[in-house]
Design a protein around this motif. Structure first.
Motif, PDB file in Angstrom:
ATOM      1  N   MET A   1     -11.406  38.051  47.825  1.00 19.92           N
ATOM      2  CA  MET A   1     -12.485  38.992  48.103  1.00 19.92           C
ATOM      3  C   MET A   1     -13.258  39.352  46.835  1.00 19.92           C
ATOM      4  O   MET A   1     -14.450  39.655  46.895  1.00 19.92           O
ATOM      5  CB  MET A   1     -11.928  40.248  48.770  1.00 19.92           C
ATOM      6  N   LEU A   2     -12.591  39.301  45.690  1.00 16.14           N
ATOM      7  CA  LEU A   2     -13.310  39.510  44.439  1.00 16.14           C
ATOM      8  C   LEU A   2     -14.209  38.322  44.102  1.00 16.14           C
ATOM      9  O   LEU A   2     -15.212  38.468  43.415  1.00 16.14           O
ATOM     10  CB  LEU A   2     -12.323  39.760  43.293  1.00 16.14           C
ATOM     11  N   CYS A   3     -13.839  37.141  44.609  1.00 18.01           N
ATOM     12  CA  CYS A   3     -14.652  35.938  44.396  1.00 18.01           C
ATOM     13  C   CYS A   3     -15.717  35.769  45.474  1.00 18.01           C
ATOM     14  O   CYS A   3     -16.525  34.826  45.395  1.00 18.01           O
ATOM     15  CB  CYS A   3     -13.767  34.697  44.375  1.00 18.01           C
ATOM     16  N   ALA A   4     -15.736  36.642  46.478  1.00 18.55           N
ATOM     17  CA  ALA A   4     -16.685  36.497  47.580  1.00 18.55           C
ATOM     18  C   ALA A   4     -18.140  36.399  47.120  1.00 18.55           C
ATOM     19  O   ALA A   4     -18.896  35.569  47.648  1.00 18.55           O
ATOM     20  CB  ALA A   4     -16.512  37.652  48.570  1.00 18.55           C
TER      21      ALA A   4
ATOM     22  N   VAL B   1     -20.797  43.110  49.717  1.00 22.11           N
ATOM     23  CA  VAL B   1     -20.429  44.237  50.579  1.00 22.11           C
ATOM     24  C   VAL B   1     -19.083  43.981  51.262  1.00 22.11           C
ATOM     25  O   VAL B   1     -18.391  44.926  51.644  1.00 22.11           O
ATOM     26  CB  VAL B   1     -21.528  44.548  51.612  1.00 22.11           C
ATOM     27  N   MET B   2     -18.706  42.721  51.422  1.00 20.56           N
ATOM     28  CA  MET B   2     -17.369  42.426  51.931  1.00 20.56           C
ATOM     29  C   MET B   2     -16.312  42.829  50.909  1.00 20.56           C
ATOM     30  O   MET B   2     -15.267  43.379  51.264  1.00 20.56           O
ATOM     31  CB  MET B   2     -17.248  40.936  52.246  1.00 20.56           C
ATOM     32  N   THR B   3     -16.587  42.535  49.653  1.00 21.01           N
ATOM     33  CA  THR B   3     -15.680  42.955  48.587  1.00 21.01           C
ATOM     34  C   THR B   3     -15.502  44.469  48.605  1.00 21.01           C
ATOM     35  O   THR B   3     -14.374  44.980  48.538  1.00 21.01           O
ATOM     36  CB  THR B   3     -16.224  42.521  47.212  1.00 21.01           C
ATOM     37  N   LEU B   4     -16.603  45.185  48.726  1.00 26.01           N
ATOM     38  CA  LEU B   4     -16.552  46.647  48.716  1.00 26.01           C
ATOM     39  C   LEU B   4     -15.844  47.186  49.962  1.00 26.01           C
ATOM     40  O   LEU B   4     -15.180  48.227  49.890  1.00 26.01           O
ATOM     41  CB  LEU B   4     -17.968  47.208  48.629  1.00 26.01           C
ATOM     42  N   ALA B   5     -15.976  46.485  51.083  1.00 27.36           N
ATOM     43  CA  ALA B   5     -15.336  46.946  52.314  1.00 27.36           C
ATOM     44  C   ALA B   5     -13.838  46.682  52.313  1.00 27.36           C
ATOM     45  O   ALA B   5     -13.127  47.192  53.188  1.00 27.36           O
ATOM     46  CB  ALA B   5     -15.976  46.265  53.520  1.00 27.36           C
TER      47      ALA B   5
ATOM     48  N   ALA C   1      -8.058  43.893  54.463  1.00 22.21           N
ATOM     49  CA  ALA C   1      -8.273  45.343  54.392  1.00 22.21           C
ATOM     50  C   ALA C   1      -7.430  45.956  53.283  1.00 22.21           C
ATOM     51  O   ALA C   1      -6.215  45.737  53.209  1.00 22.21           O
ATOM     52  CB  ALA C   1      -7.923  45.992  55.728  1.00 22.21           C
ATOM     53  N   GLY C   2      -8.078  46.707  52.424  1.00 17.93           N
ATOM     54  CA  GLY C   2      -7.373  47.448  51.386  1.00 17.93           C
ATOM     55  C   GLY C   2      -6.857  46.639  50.219  1.00 17.93           C
ATOM     56  O   GLY C   2      -6.099  47.164  49.402  1.00 17.93           O
ATOM     57  N   VAL C   3      -7.271  45.377  50.081  1.00 20.49           N
ATOM     58  CA  VAL C   3      -6.673  44.544  49.023  1.00 20.49           C
ATOM     59  C   VAL C   3      -7.367  44.698  47.671  1.00 20.49           C
ATOM     60  O   VAL C   3      -6.793  44.367  46.637  1.00 20.49           O
ATOM     61  CB  VAL C   3      -6.672  43.046  49.417  1.00 20.49           C
ATOM     62  N   VAL C   4      -8.612  45.176  47.655  1.00 19.13           N
ATOM     63  CA  VAL C   4      -9.386  45.231  46.412  1.00 19.13           C
ATOM     64  C   VAL C   4      -9.327  46.638  45.822  1.00 19.13           C
ATOM     65  O   VAL C   4      -9.797  47.586  46.451  1.00 19.13           O
ATOM     66  CB  VAL C   4     -10.848  44.826  46.654  1.00 19.13           C
ATOM     67  N   PRO C   5      -8.770  46.800  44.621  1.00 20.26           N
ATOM     68  CA  PRO C   5      -8.745  48.126  43.988  1.00 20.26           C
ATOM     69  C   PRO C   5     -10.157  48.667  43.782  1.00 20.26           C
ATOM     70  O   PRO C   5     -11.109  47.892  43.607  1.00 20.26           O
ATOM     71  CB  PRO C   5      -8.052  47.854  42.644  1.00 20.26           C
ATOM     72  N   VAL C   6     -10.274  49.981  43.792  1.00 19.77           N
ATOM     73  CA  VAL C   6     -11.590  50.610  43.660  1.00 19.77           C
ATOM     74  C   VAL C   6     -12.268  50.196  42.364  1.00 19.77           C
ATOM     75  O   VAL C   6     -13.469  49.876  42.345  1.00 19.77           O
ATOM     76  CB  VAL C   6     -11.451  52.142  43.731  1.00 19.77           C
ATOM     77  N   ALA C   7     -11.533  50.176  41.266  1.00 20.94           N
ATOM     78  CA  ALA C   7     -12.125  49.805  39.979  1.00 20.94           C
ATOM     79  C   ALA C   7     -12.651  48.380  39.993  1.00 20.94           C
ATOM     80  O   ALA C   7     -13.735  48.087  39.459  1.00 20.94           O
ATOM     81  CB  ALA C   7     -11.098  49.981  38.868  1.00 20.94           C
TER      82      ALA C   7
ATOM     83  N   ALA D   1     -15.836  48.268  42.088  1.00 17.34           N
ATOM     84  CA  ALA D   1     -16.955  48.817  41.327  1.00 17.34           C
ATOM     85  C   ALA D   1     -17.417  47.840  40.260  1.00 17.34           C
ATOM     86  O   ALA D   1     -18.628  47.677  40.014  1.00 17.34           O
ATOM     87  CB  ALA D   1     -16.542  50.140  40.687  1.00 17.34           C
ATOM     88  N   GLY D   2     -16.468  47.162  39.625  1.00 18.50           N
ATOM     89  CA  GLY D   2     -16.827  46.167  38.619  1.00 18.50           C
ATOM     90  C   GLY D   2     -17.627  45.022  39.210  1.00 18.50           C
ATOM     91  O   GLY D   2     -18.604  44.546  38.604  1.00 18.50           O
ATOM     92  N   ALA D   3     -17.237  44.577  40.399  1.00 16.92           N
ATOM     93  CA  ALA D   3     -17.979  43.508  41.070  1.00 16.92           C
ATOM     94  C   ALA D   3     -19.403  43.965  41.401  1.00 16.92           C
ATOM     95  O   ALA D   3     -20.370  43.204  41.223  1.00 16.92           O
ATOM     96  CB  ALA D   3     -17.253  43.085  42.344  1.00 16.92           C
ATOM     97  N   ALA D   4     -19.541  45.196  41.870  1.00 13.43           N
ATOM     98  CA  ALA D   4     -20.867  45.718  42.198  1.00 13.43           C
ATOM     99  C   ALA D   4     -21.751  45.814  40.959  1.00 13.43           C
ATOM    100  O   ALA D   4     -22.936  45.444  40.990  1.00 13.43           O
ATOM    101  CB  ALA D   4     -20.737  47.088  42.856  1.00 13.43           C
ATOM    102  N   LEU D   5     -21.184  46.274  39.860  1.00 11.54           N
ATOM    103  CA  LEU D   5     -21.951  46.370  38.617  1.00 11.54           C
ATOM    104  C   LEU D   5     -22.344  44.987  38.107  1.00 11.54           C
ATOM    105  O   LEU D   5     -23.466  44.788  37.621  1.00 11.54           O
ATOM    106  CB  LEU D   5     -21.146  47.118  37.558  1.00 11.54           C
ATOM    107  N   ALA D   6     -21.435  44.025  38.214  1.00  9.51           N
ATOM    108  CA  ALA D   6     -21.726  42.675  37.748  1.00  9.51           C
ATOM    109  C   ALA D   6     -22.858  42.047  38.559  1.00  9.51           C
ATOM    110  O   ALA D   6     -23.768  41.415  37.992  1.00  9.51           O
ATOM    111  CB  ALA D   6     -20.468  41.813  37.825  1.00  9.51           C
TER     112      ALA D   6
END
Length: 264
Positions: free
Chosen positions: A39-42, A159-163, A181-187, A190-195
Motif C-alpha cells: 500500500m505504500l508502493c501504491a 488515497v488508497m494508501t491513506l485509507a 485495512a490498518g496496515v499503513v502507519p499514520v507517519a 503522511a510521508g507518502a502524501a507529502l512525497a
C-alpha cells in the motif's frame, strides 16, 4: 512458521502491481507486512498507470485525433489496466450508499454481480467528467493534459494508501479491504502524501511554470480531501472499508484531480 515481521521493497512492489493492476506481476506474499509495503508502493503503481494513460493520449494527439479522442484514450487506459476494478468498486459503493439500507444489507447489495441505477448513473457522470476535463486540459496544451493524466493516476492510488491507516477498520472479515485495512502507519501515510505533493509540485512547476505548480498541488490536496469525505461517509454507513470502497476512493480522487487540472 510465523510470517516475517517486515517485507522488502520488492515484496511491496509485487503486492501493489499485482493487486492494483493487471500487469503480469505475481504476488508472492499476502501477509500484513507485504500488504503494508504494497500500500505504500501504491502511488508508484499509479505512476505507471498514469504514464501509460498520458502516452496513449499523446500518441493520438500526435496522429491528429484531437483533444476529445485523446481524452477518451487516456480515460480508457486506467480501466483497461485494472480490468475496470476501480470503476466497478465505485459503482458498487454508489449502489450501497444509495440504497439507504442498514450496513449489513448495503454490503450485501455491494457484493451482488449486477449494477443498480445508482451505480450506472455514477459511472456515467464520473466517466463523462473525466473525459471532459482531460479534453479541456489537452486542448490547452499537450503537456498540461499529460501531466493531468499522470497526477490523476498517482493520487488515485495515494488515497488508497491513506485509507489503509490504522484508524480505518474493515467492514468485512475477508477480501482486499480486510487484507489492507490498518496496515499503513499514520507517519508513513503522511510521508507518502507529502512525497506525492512535492513530486506533483516539482513536475507542475518544471513543465508549466508557477500556475502549473499551484494547479498540481491543488489537484492533490483537493483529491485527498474529496476521497477523505467519501471514506468518512463509507465508514459511518458500512462500518469500515471494503475493496469496493477502495475503488470508489480511487475514482473519486482521479476525477477530482482531472477537474482541477482543467480549471483556469
Amino acid at each position: 512458521m510465523p510470517a516475517p515481521l517486515s517485507a522488502s521493497p520488492a515484496d511491496g512492489l509485487r503486492f501493489a502491481f499485482g493487486t492494483l493492476t493487471v500487469l503480469p506481476v505475481r504476488v508472492t506474499r499476502w501477509d500484513r507486512p507485504a500488504a503494508r509495503a504494497g500500500m505504500l508502493c501504491a502511488p508508484l503503481a499509479g505512476l505507471v498507470v498514469g504514464a501509460v494513460a498520458a502516452a496513449a493520449g499523446l500518441l493520438l494527439l500526435f496522429l491528429g485525433s484531437g483533444a476529445a479522442l485523446a481524452a477518451v484514450a487516456s480515460v480508457s487506459v486506467p480501466a483497461v489496466l485494472t480490468r475496470g476494478l476501480h470503476l466497478d468498486g465505485l459503482a458498487d459503493t454508489a449502489d450501497g450508499l444509495g440504497s439507504g439500507k442498514p450496513a449489513e444489507d448495503a454490503l450485501r447489495i455491494m457484493k451482488q454481480s449486477d449494477i443498480g441505477p445508482f451505480g450506472v448513473i455514477t459511472l456515467v457522470l464520473v466517466l463523462a467528467a473525466q473525459t471532459a476535463a482531460l479534453a479541456r486540459a489537452y486542448d490547452d496544451s499537450w503537456t498540461r493534459g499529460a501531466l493531468a493524466a499522470v497526477v490523476a493516476g498517482v493520487v488515485a492510488r495515494l488515497v488508497m494508501t491513506l485509507a489503509a491507516r490504522p484508524a480505518v477498520p474493515s467492514a468485512r472479515p475477508e477480501g482486499l479491504g480486510a487484507a489492507v485495512a490498518g496496515v499503513v502507519p499514520v507517519a508513513a501515510a503522511a510521508g507518502a502524501a507529502l512525497a506525492v505533493t512535492a513530486a506533483a509540485a516539482a513536475a507542475g512547476g518544471l513543465l508549466l511554470g508557477p500556475a502549473g505548480l499551484v494547479r498540481a498541488v491543488t489537484a492533490v490536496v483537493l483529491s485527498v480531501a474529496a476521497a477523505g469525505l467519501l471514506l468518512r461517509h463509507c465508514v459511518r454507513r458500512f462500518g469500515g472499508v471494503t475493496g469496493d470502497v477502495f475503488g470508489g476512493l480511487a475514482e473519486t480522487a482521479a476525477t477530482t484531480a482531472l477537474v482541477v487540472a482543467s480549471l483556469g
